[in-house]
Design an enzyme around this catalytic site. Structure first.
Site, PDB file in Angstrom:
ATOM      1  N   ARG A   1      -9.629   1.119   8.350  1.00  0.00           N
ATOM      2  CA  ARG A   1      -9.393  -0.310   8.517  1.00  0.00           C
ATOM      3  C   ARG A   1     -10.319  -0.951   9.540  1.00  0.00           C
ATOM      4  O   ARG A   1     -10.034  -2.069   9.988  1.00  0.00           O
ATOM      5  CB  ARG A   1      -7.922  -0.622   8.773  1.00  0.00           C
ATOM      6  CG  ARG A   1      -7.326  -0.008   9.962  1.00  0.00           C
ATOM      7  CD  ARG A   1      -5.889   0.342   9.692  1.00  0.00           C
ATOM      8  NE  ARG A   1      -4.949  -0.735   9.821  1.00  0.00           N
ATOM      9  CZ  ARG A   1      -3.687  -0.651   9.366  1.00  0.00           C
ATOM     10  NH1 ARG A   1      -3.268   0.427   8.738  1.00  0.00           N
ATOM     11  NH2 ARG A   1      -2.860  -1.618   9.544  1.00  0.00           N
TER      12      ARG A   1
ATOM     13  N   LYS B   1       0.833  -1.210   0.000  1.00  0.00           N
ATOM     14  CA  LYS B   1       0.000   0.000   0.000  1.00  0.00           C
ATOM     15  C   LYS B   1       0.867   1.259   0.000  1.00  0.00           C
ATOM     16  O   LYS B   1       0.644   2.179  -0.784  1.00  0.00           O
ATOM     17  CB  LYS B   1      -0.922   0.033   1.243  1.00  0.00           C
ATOM     18  CG  LYS B   1      -1.853  -1.151   1.366  1.00  0.00           C
ATOM     19  CD  LYS B   1      -2.726  -1.047   2.607  1.00  0.00           C
ATOM     20  CE  LYS B   1      -1.986  -1.125   3.924  1.00  0.00           C
ATOM     21  NZ  LYS B   1      -1.311  -2.415   4.188  1.00  0.00           N
TER      22      LYS B   1
ATOM     23  N   ARG C   1      11.770  -5.610   4.685  1.00  0.00           N
ATOM     24  CA  ARG C   1      11.435  -4.184   4.565  1.00  0.00           C
ATOM     25  C   ARG C   1      12.323  -3.300   5.444  1.00  0.00           C
ATOM     26  O   ARG C   1      12.643  -3.640   6.580  1.00  0.00           O
ATOM     27  CB  ARG C   1       9.981  -3.930   4.964  1.00  0.00           C
ATOM     28  CG  ARG C   1       9.721  -2.421   5.030  1.00  0.00           C
ATOM     29  CD  ARG C   1       8.323  -2.015   5.212  1.00  0.00           C
ATOM     30  NE  ARG C   1       7.618  -2.776   6.212  1.00  0.00           N
ATOM     31  CZ  ARG C   1       6.302  -2.808   6.280  1.00  0.00           C
ATOM     32  NH1 ARG C   1       5.587  -2.131   5.411  1.00  0.00           N
ATOM     33  NH2 ARG C   1       5.720  -3.525   7.193  1.00  0.00           N
TER      34      ARG C   1
ATOM     35  N   ARG D   1      11.286  -1.423  10.827  1.00  0.00           N
ATOM     36  CA  ARG D   1      10.187  -0.918  11.656  1.00  0.00           C
ATOM     37  C   ARG D   1      10.064  -1.708  12.958  1.00  0.00           C
ATOM     38  O   ARG D   1      10.280  -2.907  12.963  1.00  0.00           O
ATOM     39  CB  ARG D   1       8.875  -1.024  10.869  1.00  0.00           C
ATOM     40  CG  ARG D   1       8.378   0.304  10.367  1.00  0.00           C
ATOM     41  CD  ARG D   1       7.243   0.200   9.404  1.00  0.00           C
ATOM     42  NE  ARG D   1       6.059  -0.500   9.912  1.00  0.00           N
ATOM     43  CZ  ARG D   1       4.917  -0.573   9.239  1.00  0.00           C
ATOM     44  NH1 ARG D   1       4.810   0.024   8.048  1.00  0.00           N
ATOM     45  NH2 ARG D   1       3.887  -1.213   9.723  1.00  0.00           N
TER      46      ARG D   1
ATOM     47  N   ARG E   1      -0.738  -8.599  13.372  1.00  0.00           N
ATOM     48  CA  ARG E   1      -1.273  -7.673  12.355  1.00  0.00           C
ATOM     49  C   ARG E   1      -2.082  -8.424  11.293  1.00  0.00           C
ATOM     50  O   ARG E   1      -3.126  -7.950  10.836  1.00  0.00           O
ATOM     51  CB  ARG E   1      -0.126  -6.879  11.715  1.00  0.00           C
ATOM     52  CG  ARG E   1       0.345  -5.737  12.619  1.00  0.00           C
ATOM     53  CD  ARG E   1       1.759  -5.288  12.315  1.00  0.00           C
ATOM     54  NE  ARG E   1       1.943  -4.840  10.957  1.00  0.00           N
ATOM     55  CZ  ARG E   1       3.131  -4.782  10.344  1.00  0.00           C
ATOM     56  NH1 ARG E   1       4.228  -5.150  10.976  1.00  0.00           N
ATOM     57  NH2 ARG E   1       3.208  -4.361   9.112  1.00  0.00           N
TER      58      ARG E   1
HETATM   59  P1  AP5 Z   1       4.844  -1.589   1.843  1.00  0.00           P
HETATM   60  O1  AP5 Z   1       4.558  -0.712   0.678  1.00  0.00           O
HETATM   61  O2  AP5 Z   1       5.604  -1.021   2.987  1.00  0.00           O
HETATM   62  O3  AP5 Z   1       3.504  -2.325   2.354  1.00  0.00           O
HETATM   63  P2  AP5 Z   1       2.244  -1.782   3.155  1.00  0.00           P
HETATM   64  O4  AP5 Z   1       1.040  -2.410   2.534  1.00  0.00           O
HETATM   65  O5  AP5 Z   1       2.301  -0.294   3.253  1.00  0.00           O
HETATM   66  O6  AP5 Z   1       2.499  -2.492   4.532  1.00  0.00           O
HETATM   67  P3  AP5 Z   1       2.401  -1.948   6.022  1.00  0.00           P
HETATM   68  O7  AP5 Z   1       3.135  -2.959   6.880  1.00  0.00           O
HETATM   69  O8  AP5 Z   1       2.813  -0.521   6.091  1.00  0.00           O
HETATM   70  O9  AP5 Z   1       0.907  -2.085   6.315  1.00  0.00           O
HETATM   71  P4  AP5 Z   1       0.268  -2.098   7.691  1.00  0.00           P
HETATM   72  O10 AP5 Z   1      -1.140  -1.987   7.303  1.00  0.00           O
HETATM   73  O11 AP5 Z   1       0.632  -3.247   8.544  1.00  0.00           O
HETATM   74  O12 AP5 Z   1       0.979  -0.860   8.462  1.00  0.00           O
HETATM   75  P5  AP5 Z   1       0.539   0.625   8.741  1.00  0.00           P
HETATM   76  O13 AP5 Z   1       1.748   1.464   8.723  1.00  0.00           O
HETATM   77  O14 AP5 Z   1      -0.605   1.016   7.897  1.00  0.00           O
HETATM   78  O15 AP5 Z   1       5.627  -2.870   1.265  1.00  0.00           O
HETATM   79  C1  AP5 Z   1       6.121  -3.884   2.137  1.00  0.00           C
HETATM   80  C2  AP5 Z   1       7.512  -4.335   1.672  1.00  0.00           C
HETATM   81  O16 AP5 Z   1       7.371  -4.983   0.409  1.00  0.00           O
HETATM   82  C3  AP5 Z   1       8.531  -3.210   1.440  1.00  0.00           C
HETATM   83  O17 AP5 Z   1       9.807  -3.652   1.803  1.00  0.00           O
HETATM   84  C4  AP5 Z   1       8.446  -2.942  -0.055  1.00  0.00           C
HETATM   85  O18 AP5 Z   1       9.667  -2.408  -0.557  1.00  0.00           O
HETATM   86  C5  AP5 Z   1       8.157  -4.334  -0.584  1.00  0.00           C
HETATM   87  N1  AP5 Z   1       7.322  -4.317  -1.807  1.00  0.00           N
HETATM   88  C6  AP5 Z   1       6.309  -3.456  -2.098  1.00  0.00           C
HETATM   89  N2  AP5 Z   1       5.765  -3.756  -3.302  1.00  0.00           N
HETATM   90  C7  AP5 Z   1       6.440  -4.857  -3.748  1.00  0.00           C
HETATM   91  C8  AP5 Z   1       6.343  -5.649  -4.944  1.00  0.00           C
HETATM   92  N3  AP5 Z   1       5.423  -5.387  -5.903  1.00  0.00           N
HETATM   93  N4  AP5 Z   1       7.187  -6.706  -5.073  1.00  0.00           N
HETATM   94  C9  AP5 Z   1       8.118  -6.978  -4.107  1.00  0.00           C
HETATM   95  N5  AP5 Z   1       8.275  -6.250  -2.983  1.00  0.00           N
HETATM   96  C10 AP5 Z   1       7.436  -5.212  -2.801  1.00  0.00           C
HETATM   97  O19 AP5 Z   1       0.020   0.506  10.233  1.00  0.00           O
HETATM   98  C11 AP5 Z   1       0.918   0.216  11.287  1.00  0.00           C
HETATM   99  C12 AP5 Z   1       0.180   0.226  12.617  1.00  0.00           C
HETATM  100  O20 AP5 Z   1      -0.364   1.550  12.851  1.00  0.00           O
HETATM  101  C13 AP5 Z   1      -1.030  -0.710  12.717  1.00  0.00           C
HETATM  102  O21 AP5 Z   1      -0.650  -2.013  13.092  1.00  0.00           O
HETATM  103  C14 AP5 Z   1      -1.865   0.014  13.794  1.00  0.00           C
HETATM  104  O22 AP5 Z   1      -1.339  -0.230  15.078  1.00  0.00           O
HETATM  105  C15 AP5 Z   1      -1.648   1.479  13.464  1.00  0.00           C
HETATM  106  N6  AP5 Z   1      -2.638   2.026  12.534  1.00  0.00           N
HETATM  107  C16 AP5 Z   1      -2.381   2.644  11.331  1.00  0.00           C
HETATM  108  N7  AP5 Z   1      -3.524   3.020  10.731  1.00  0.00           N
HETATM  109  C17 AP5 Z   1      -4.527   2.643  11.560  1.00  0.00           C
HETATM  110  C18 AP5 Z   1      -5.944   2.729  11.479  1.00  0.00           C
HETATM  111  N8  AP5 Z   1      -6.547   3.286  10.410  1.00  0.00           N
HETATM  112  N9  AP5 Z   1      -6.684   2.214  12.498  1.00  0.00           N
HETATM  113  C19 AP5 Z   1      -6.101   1.662  13.571  1.00  0.00           C
HETATM  114  N10 AP5 Z   1      -4.751   1.528  13.720  1.00  0.00           N
HETATM  115  C20 AP5 Z   1      -3.980   2.022  12.711  1.00  0.00           C
HETATM  116 MG    MG Z   2       2.549   1.046   4.844  1.00  0.00          MG
END
Ligand code: AP5
Ligand code: MG
Ligand code: ZN
Length: 224
Positions: free
Chosen positions: A94, A18, A131, A163, A174
């Protein structure tokens, strides 16, 4: 077609890409990329009151409570946020409560499309294990796709590190939390006729092309 920018949500499991795709799409369409995860990580790094509230949830992989998330997002949009100019939301909403709240906030500027990036869990685990992210701007890298200079962010020059919630235990939580609390919003957007599933396997450029094709295929070509 209105002269405003695209209004999109990217959905997908943790590690689905994402953040990577939202950054590419925000450049392509010239709209803001808002990641609630990045906002919370910055708050934790700066030691703000929101940071102190959310850190324990993030470190264990639990969701931050809806009222905190909604407050932060409402403040963002209320402060002259990008309702008119367009935006790409990443990691929000989410839960069903968040999705319903967003529909209210966007009453006059409804979402155009919700793109669900689909990636099998085996690939997810490999992506997350490798990552590395920029502590400053949140840009995502991978041990197989590093910044140009050491572990220094190509975008902003910040340090690129692992991270805190990319541990085996937090990732397992997660993924489980995603199934339980986020999967129900797929049906919610399906019922609104806004959901499109996109294959997230393949390299980043291929996935980006698929996403752009879906967006442009539904709206007038050449829109800003
Ligand atoms: P990346 O692009 O980083 O993936 P992502 O989908 O953004 O993954 P996240 O781990 O950030 O999602 P998440 O939902 O767990 O975390 P968030 O920060 O939102 O890609 C991942 C890896 O793959 C990278 O190394 C990248 O280079 C590689 N990659 C990408 N595309 C690729 C491809 N095509 N091929 C190969 N490799 C590839 O949330 C974190 C925490 O914050 C949550 O757990 C929660 O505690 C809190 N939080 C955030 N938002 C909310 C909300 N709305 N409600 C409640 N809690 C929330
Ligand atoms: Mg992300
Ligand atoms: Zn950076």
């Amino acid at each position: 077609m209105a002269a405003s920018g695209v209004r999109l949500v990217l959905l997908g499991k943790p590690g689905a890409g994402k953040g990577t795709q939202a950054a590419l799409l925000s450049q392509h369409y010239g709209v803001e990329h808002l990641s609630t995860g990045d906002v919370f990580r910055a708050a934790v790094a700066q030691g703000t009151s929101v940071g102190l509230e959310v850190q324990r949830y993030m470190d264990t992989g639990e969701l931050v409570p809806d009222e905190i998330v909604i407050r932060v997002v409402d403040e963002h949009f209320a402060a002259g946020g990008p309702l008119e100019a367009g935006f790409i939301l990443d990691g929000f909403p989410r839960t069903l409560v968040q999705a319903e709240e967003l529909e209210q906030v966007l009453a006059d500027h409804p979402l155009e499309l919700v793109l669900n990036i689909e990636v099998p869990t085996e690939a997810i685990l490999d992506r997350i294990a490798g990552r590395r992210v920029c502590v400053n701007c949140g840009a995502s890298y991978h041990v197989n796709k590093r910044p140009t200079v050491d572990w220094t962010c190509d975008v902003c020059g910040g340090d690129v590190v692992q991270r805190d919630d990319d541990t085996e235990a937090a990732v397992a939580t997660r993924l489980e939390v995603y199934d339980r609390q986020t999967v129900p919003i797929i049906d919610f957007y399906c019922n609104l006729g806004k959901l499109v599933a996109v294959d997230g396997v393949g390299d980043g450029d291929e996935v980006q092309e698929r996403l752009i094709k879906e967006v442009d295929g539904r709206f007038a070509p050449g829109r800003p």
